[in-house]
Scaffold this active site. Structure first.
Site, PDB file in Angstrom:
ATOM      1  N   ASP A 178       0.867  -1.196   0.000  1.00 39.80           N
ATOM      2  CA  ASP A 178       0.000   0.000   0.000  1.00 39.80           C
ATOM      3  C   ASP A 178       0.898   1.238   0.000  1.00 39.80           C
ATOM      4  OD1 ASP A 178      -1.725   2.181   0.978  1.00 39.80           O
ATOM      5  OD2 ASP A 178      -3.175   0.594   1.324  1.00 39.80           O
ATOM      6  N   ILE A 179       0.619   2.185  -0.889  1.00 39.30           N
ATOM      7  CA  ILE A 179       1.490   3.377  -0.952  1.00 39.30           C
ATOM      8  C   ILE A 179       1.248   4.369   0.190  1.00 39.30           C
ATOM      9  CG2 ILE A 179       2.351   3.738  -3.314  1.00 39.30           C
ATOM     10  CD1 ILE A 179      -0.221   5.448  -3.719  1.00 39.30           C
ATOM     11  N   GLU A 187     -12.412   3.349  -0.712  1.00 40.88           N
ATOM     12  CA  GLU A 187     -11.672   4.273  -1.569  1.00 40.88           C
ATOM     13  C   GLU A 187     -11.488   3.714  -2.981  1.00 40.88           C
ATOM     14  OE1 GLU A 187      -7.925   5.616   0.236  1.00 40.88           O
ATOM     15  OE2 GLU A 187      -7.101   5.775  -1.781  1.00 40.88           O
ATOM     16  N   HIS A 234     -10.293  -5.854  -2.071  1.00 35.48           N
ATOM     17  CA  HIS A 234      -8.939  -6.042  -1.551  1.00 35.48           C
ATOM     18  C   HIS A 234      -8.964  -6.241  -0.048  1.00 35.48           C
ATOM     19  CE1 HIS A 234      -9.859  -1.700  -1.623  1.00 35.48           C
ATOM     20  NE2 HIS A 234      -9.138  -1.617  -0.521  1.00 35.48           N
ATOM     21  N   HIS A 239      -6.427  -5.567   3.289  1.00 43.25           N
ATOM     22  CA  HIS A 239      -5.212  -4.935   3.806  1.00 43.25           C
ATOM     23  C   HIS A 239      -4.563  -5.913   4.777  1.00 43.25           C
ATOM     24  CE1 HIS A 239      -6.309  -0.636   2.764  1.00 43.25           C
ATOM     25  NE2 HIS A 239      -7.513  -1.185   2.714  1.00 43.25           N
TER      26      HIS A 239
HETATM   27  P1  AMP Z   1      -9.824   1.230   0.915  1.00 42.92           P
HETATM   28  O1  AMP Z   1     -10.483   1.186  -0.456  1.00 42.92           O
HETATM   29  O2  AMP Z   1     -10.416   2.254   1.814  1.00 42.92           O
HETATM   30  O3  AMP Z   1      -9.789  -0.137   1.582  1.00 42.92           O
HETATM   31  O4  AMP Z   1      -8.311   1.679   0.730  1.00 42.92           O
HETATM   32  C1  AMP Z   1      -7.641   1.632  -0.505  1.00 42.92           C
HETATM   33  C2  AMP Z   1      -6.157   1.613  -0.246  1.00 42.92           C
HETATM   34  O5  AMP Z   1      -5.499   1.596  -1.513  1.00 42.92           O
HETATM   35  C3  AMP Z   1      -5.595   2.817   0.522  1.00 42.92           C
HETATM   36  O6  AMP Z   1      -4.954   2.360   1.709  1.00 42.92           O
HETATM   37  C4  AMP Z   1      -4.604   3.451  -0.453  1.00 42.92           C
HETATM   38  O7  AMP Z   1      -3.450   3.951   0.175  1.00 42.92           O
HETATM   39  C5  AMP Z   1      -4.290   2.307  -1.382  1.00 42.92           C
HETATM   40  N1  AMP Z   1      -3.864   2.722  -2.709  1.00 42.92           N
HETATM   41  C6  AMP Z   1      -4.482   3.591  -3.543  1.00 42.92           C
HETATM   42  N2  AMP Z   1      -3.797   3.730  -4.699  1.00 42.92           N
HETATM   43  C7  AMP Z   1      -2.711   2.920  -4.591  1.00 42.92           C
HETATM   44  C8  AMP Z   1      -1.596   2.622  -5.434  1.00 42.92           C
HETATM   45  N3  AMP Z   1      -1.466   3.201  -6.648  1.00 42.92           N
HETATM   46  N4  AMP Z   1      -0.661   1.747  -4.995  1.00 42.92           N
HETATM   47  C9  AMP Z   1      -0.778   1.179  -3.781  1.00 42.92           C
HETATM   48  N5  AMP Z   1      -1.812   1.403  -2.935  1.00 42.92           N
HETATM   49  C10 AMP Z   1      -2.753   2.263  -3.314  1.00 42.92           C
END
Ligand code: AMP
Length: 132
Positions: free
Chosen positions: A29-30, A88, A93, A95
């Site tokens: 995760d970035i 988001e 996915h 985590h």
């Molecule tokens: P959520 O959808 O709330 O479970 O979180 C989405 C996650 O994706 C967040 O923690 C972001 O930091 C992560 N994220 C978004 N874009 C990228 C990317 N290009 N590379 C890695 N992680 C990402």
């Protein structure tokens, strides 16, 4: 339109890759909440994790187990936790959050800063520990 995660799988957007197989993909995760925070995703695009077909959901869980085992082996955690939110990015996915000490904050709203060189190092450490 393809999700940002589909673009990562297809190599259109860079990532700190950990592992992949035919159906699943893992990368850092970035915006991590702990060093070595990994996302595991199915390669096929579905928004809501509980809309995944049973075999895909159970396969994702087993893939997550393999990656969590590699995190624990390579990073000296006390365990690895899972958060599923998905508010988001509309691509299912999980985590995987390395837990290093018992009082460690465990919420997606508390991001930490990890330098790029350390992200590269973490991705190498974890990916080397993934059992094929
Ligand atoms: P959520 O959808 O709330 O479970 O979180 C989405 C996650 O994706 C967040 O923690 C972001 O930091 C992560 N994220 C978004 N874009 C990228 C990317 N290009 N590379 C890695 N992680 C990402």
């Amino acid at each position: 339109m393809a999700s940002i995660f589909t673009k990562i799988i297809q190599g259109e957007i860079p990532c700190y890759k950990i592992a992949e197989d035919e159906r699943f993909f893992a990368f850092l995760d970035i915006n991590p909440i702990a060093e070595g925070h990994v996302l595991v995703i199915p390669k096929s695009e579905t928004d809501y994790i509980f809309d995944l077909e049973d075999d895909l959901l159970s396969g994702l869980t087993l893939f997550a187990k393999k990656i969590a085992t590699a995190i624990d082996l390579s990073l000296g955690t006390i365990r690895t936790g899972i958060i599923v939110e998905g508010l988001e990015v509309p691509h299912a996915h999980m985590h995987l959050i390395p837990i290093y000490f018992e009082e460690q904050p465990f919420t997606l709203s508390r991001k930490i800063e990890v330098k790029q060189e350390r992200m590269v190092e973490l991705a190498k450490l974890i990916s080397k520990a993934v059992k094929q």
